[in-house]
Design an enzyme around this catalytic site. Structure first.
Site, PDB file in Angstrom:
ATOM      1  N   ASP A   1       0.821  -1.217   0.000  1.00  0.00           N
ATOM      2  CA  ASP A   1       0.000   0.000   0.000  1.00  0.00           C
ATOM      3  C   ASP A   1       0.851   1.262   0.000  1.00  0.00           C
ATOM      4  O   ASP A   1       0.615   2.178   0.784  1.00  0.00           O
ATOM      5  CB  ASP A   1      -0.914  -0.003   1.236  1.00  0.00           C
ATOM      6  CG  ASP A   1      -1.696  -1.299   1.387  1.00  0.00           C
ATOM      7  OD1 ASP A   1      -1.883  -1.758   2.526  1.00  0.00           O
ATOM      8  OD2 ASP A   1      -2.088  -1.857   0.346  1.00  0.00           O
TER       9      ASP A   1
ATOM     10  N   GLU B   1     -11.194   0.237  -3.601  1.00  0.00           N
ATOM     11  CA  GLU B   1     -10.527   0.789  -2.417  1.00  0.00           C
ATOM     12  C   GLU B   1      -9.316   1.616  -2.821  1.00  0.00           C
ATOM     13  O   GLU B   1      -9.114   1.852  -4.000  1.00  0.00           O
ATOM     14  CB  GLU B   1     -10.098  -0.360  -1.490  1.00  0.00           C
ATOM     15  CG  GLU B   1      -9.268  -1.405  -2.187  1.00  0.00           C
ATOM     16  CD  GLU B   1      -9.212  -2.729  -1.428  1.00  0.00           C
ATOM     17  OE1 GLU B   1      -8.580  -3.653  -1.942  1.00  0.00           O
ATOM     18  OE2 GLU B   1      -9.814  -2.835  -0.334  1.00  0.00           O
TER      19      GLU B   1
HETATM   20  C1  6LW Z   1      -5.624  -1.910   2.496  1.00  0.00           C
HETATM   21  C2  6LW Z   1      -6.648  -2.065   1.436  1.00  0.00           C
HETATM   22  C3  6LW Z   1      -6.488  -3.473   1.153  1.00  0.00           C
HETATM   23  O1  6LW Z   1      -5.903  -0.919   3.384  1.00  0.00           O
HETATM   24  O2  6LW Z   1      -6.049  -4.169   2.191  1.00  0.00           O
HETATM   25  O3  6LW Z   1      -6.868  -5.315   0.058  1.00  0.00           O
HETATM   26  C4  6LW Z   1      -5.717  -3.257   3.186  1.00  0.00           C
HETATM   27  N1  6LW Z   1      -6.739  -4.029   0.111  1.00  0.00           N
HETATM   28  O4  6LW Z   1      -6.468  -1.240   0.346  1.00  0.00           O
HETATM   29  C5  6LW Z   1      -4.464  -3.696   3.800  1.00  0.00           C
HETATM   30  O5  6LW Z   1      -3.463  -3.806   2.856  1.00  0.00           O
END
Ligand code: 6LW
Length: 507
Positions: A15, A172
């Site tokens: 991330d 996300e």
């Molecule tokens: C992150 C989100 C995600 O905050 O997992 O799978 C979380 N995507 O974007 C942790 O990496």
């Protein structure tokens, strides 16, 4: 043509979020249950990165309450931005407190105490208008935007539902950018595994309406045979020469199907062009990539050996959940790191462990341990239910494997009192396609972890044990992290004179 190697930051550094101030780039990554939290990196060329600290390095900044906190929870994806002479990080602690903002004048720290925001969801982002209006995009799931006062952490308006991708699961990791007359919204979708993708939309205002790019997803390696997989969760940055670049997470799965990632999600870099209609065109992520123009600024390699002679622990050392005072010392025995047990086992949260991320598929970690009357050793950890330990105590050395519900001592040998050199080697396994005569014993990879007392290169040295590495992979342990190799104490006090970590020539 000059090229660079991906990942630009190896080992579990997922991330990634980046910003540039003048000629300097700063990047932060999520860090989950580990203290200190949110590693901060600096670069002058986007290729060579040096860790300069951690955003949350005071216990008060990082509540990971026990019982309750668990592996792969804690700190999810952060965003770093520079605005009004300050560095801003917005992030989510899913184990305690939720969304919060911290600031610093200097990215090396100290960073402020968290300003908690009454905002649901994860993956918060910050973007400002010239007039100082501050927008925060986040995912509940489903991307939303609010107008906030980032100083007070107050939501002033919204949330406004916005654009949530092309319909893939888990929209996300939103990032807002004011570029020319447009506001661009970059997101991840498809989930952080093999279906991961990057998509983008734009609008004249953060209030919308949003239109998605015709070529979405603008990046995905899903279903390809590319060595880099799960590419997504990206952030954009311009270089001083006006070129555009993207940092993102990806994985390098190894071994027989389904492929196993043991280093976790790493930080990669790829290039971005803009088409005639003002949409980004993202280059696929290669292990070797054409490099940014401009001067290169290599950074010194991390020292292979830490002799614990420094007054503080280097920023790369991390501990699950906490590193309480009294559990570690660099002064009780000068030139040694002494660890005092805070829990009787690595199988449950609340133990003394100081480790570093495994950053190479083939590597070797060693340490000189004086167990004294205590019990401790070296451990390769995914989480409390998935770790292999090379343990000394009670007059013997043993190799212990914890895999899910199973815990077994697979080797033991009596040892004399006094310091012991413990070594763990990790070697990529040559995959032999399954065949009738090898049925059930063929190495399926991705690697083999061997445990040694003394120097493995010594004449007729034999490992105490060799174990399959795939049981310490994300595909088996689940979660968001990667392997961490470290020193621990589970009874009394033990002392480490040095710790040595080197990448090993691949098999
Ligand atoms: C992150 C989100 C995600 O905050 O997992 O799978 C979380 N995507 O974007 C942790 O990496």
């Amino acid at each position: 043509m000059r090229t660079y190697d991906n990942p630009v930051i190896s080992g579990f550094h997922p991330d990634p979020s980046v910003c540039r101030v003048g000629d300097d780039y700063y990047l932060v990554c999520s860090s989950f249950e580990y203290f200190p939290g949110l590693p901060v990196f600096h670069s002058k060329d986007l290729v060579h990165w040096r860790q300069i600290g951690n955003v949350l390095d005071r216990p008060g900044q990082l509540p990971l309450p026990l019982p309750g906190s668990m592996a792969s929870r804690g700190l999810y994806a952060p965003t770093i931005r520079h605005h009004d002479g300050l560095f801003w990080v917005i992030n989510t602690n899913v184990s305690g407190g939720g969304n919060y903002i911290v600031t610093a004048e200097n990215p090396e720290g100290p960073w402020s105490d968290p300003v908690w925001i009454d905002l649901p969801g994860i993956d918060p982002d910050l973007a400002w208008e010239e007039d100082g209006t501050c927008w925060c995009a986040f995912t509940v799931p489903g991307i939303h935007i609010v107008r906030i006062d980032p100083v007070k952490g107050e939501v002033l308006e919204g949330p406004f539902p916005t654009w949530s991708g092309t319909g893939l699961k888990w929209p996300e990791a939103p990032h807002l950018y004011r570029i020319g007359d447009w506001w661009y919204l970059l997101i991840a979708e498809g989930g952080t595994e093999r279906g991961h993708a990057v998509s983008v939309a734009r609008a004249r205002s953060p209030r919308g309406p949003w239109e998605g790019a015709p070529a979405n997803p603008v990046l995905s390696h899903s279903g390809t045979d590319r060595p880099v997989q799960s590419t997504g969760h990206a952030d954009l940055v311009t270089a001083p020469d006006g070129t555009w670049w993207m940092v993102l997470l990806g994985t390098r799965p190894r071994g027989y199907t389904p492929g196993f990632q043991v280093l976790g999600r790493e930080t990669f870099l790829t290039s971005v062009e803009w088409d005639g209609n003002g949409w980004p065109v993202v280059a696929p992520v290669h292990e070797r990539h054409p490099a940014p123009a401009g001067a290169w600024h290599p950074v010194p390699a991390l020292p292979a050996r830490d002799d614990f002679d420094a007054p503080v622990l280097a920023p790369l050392w991390i501990s699950p959940y906490a590193r309480p005072d009294g559990s570690w010392s660099l002064t009780d025995r000068t030139g040694w790191l002494t660890l005092t047990a805070t829990g009787p086992t690595l199988d449950r949260p609340g133990h003394t462990f100081v480790g570093r991320r495994q950053q190479h598929h083939d590597c070797r970690a060693a340490a000189l341990l004086d167990p004294g009357t205590g019990r401790g050793g070296l451990s390769v950890r995914m989480d409390e239910a998935h770790h292999y330990d090379l343990e000394a105590g009670e007059g013997e050395i043993r190799v212990v494997a914890r895999i899910g519900p199973l815990r077994q001592t697979v080797a033991r040998r009596p040892v004399p009192p006094g310091p012991l050199t413990l070594t763990v080697t990790v070697r990529t396994t040559e995959i032999v396609p399954p065949s009738p005569e090898l049925a059930g014993i063929e190495p399926l990879g991705p690697d083999t972890i061997a445990f040694w007392l003394g120097d493995p290169d010594a004449p007729d040295a034999q490992p105490l044990a060799e174990l399959e590495g795939r049981y310490l992979s994300t595909e088996v342990a689940t979660g968001f992290t990667g392997r961490v190799i470290g020193m621990y104490a589970t009874d009394g006090t033990v002392a480490f004179d040095w710790f040595h970590y080197v990448p090993a020539p691949s098999a």
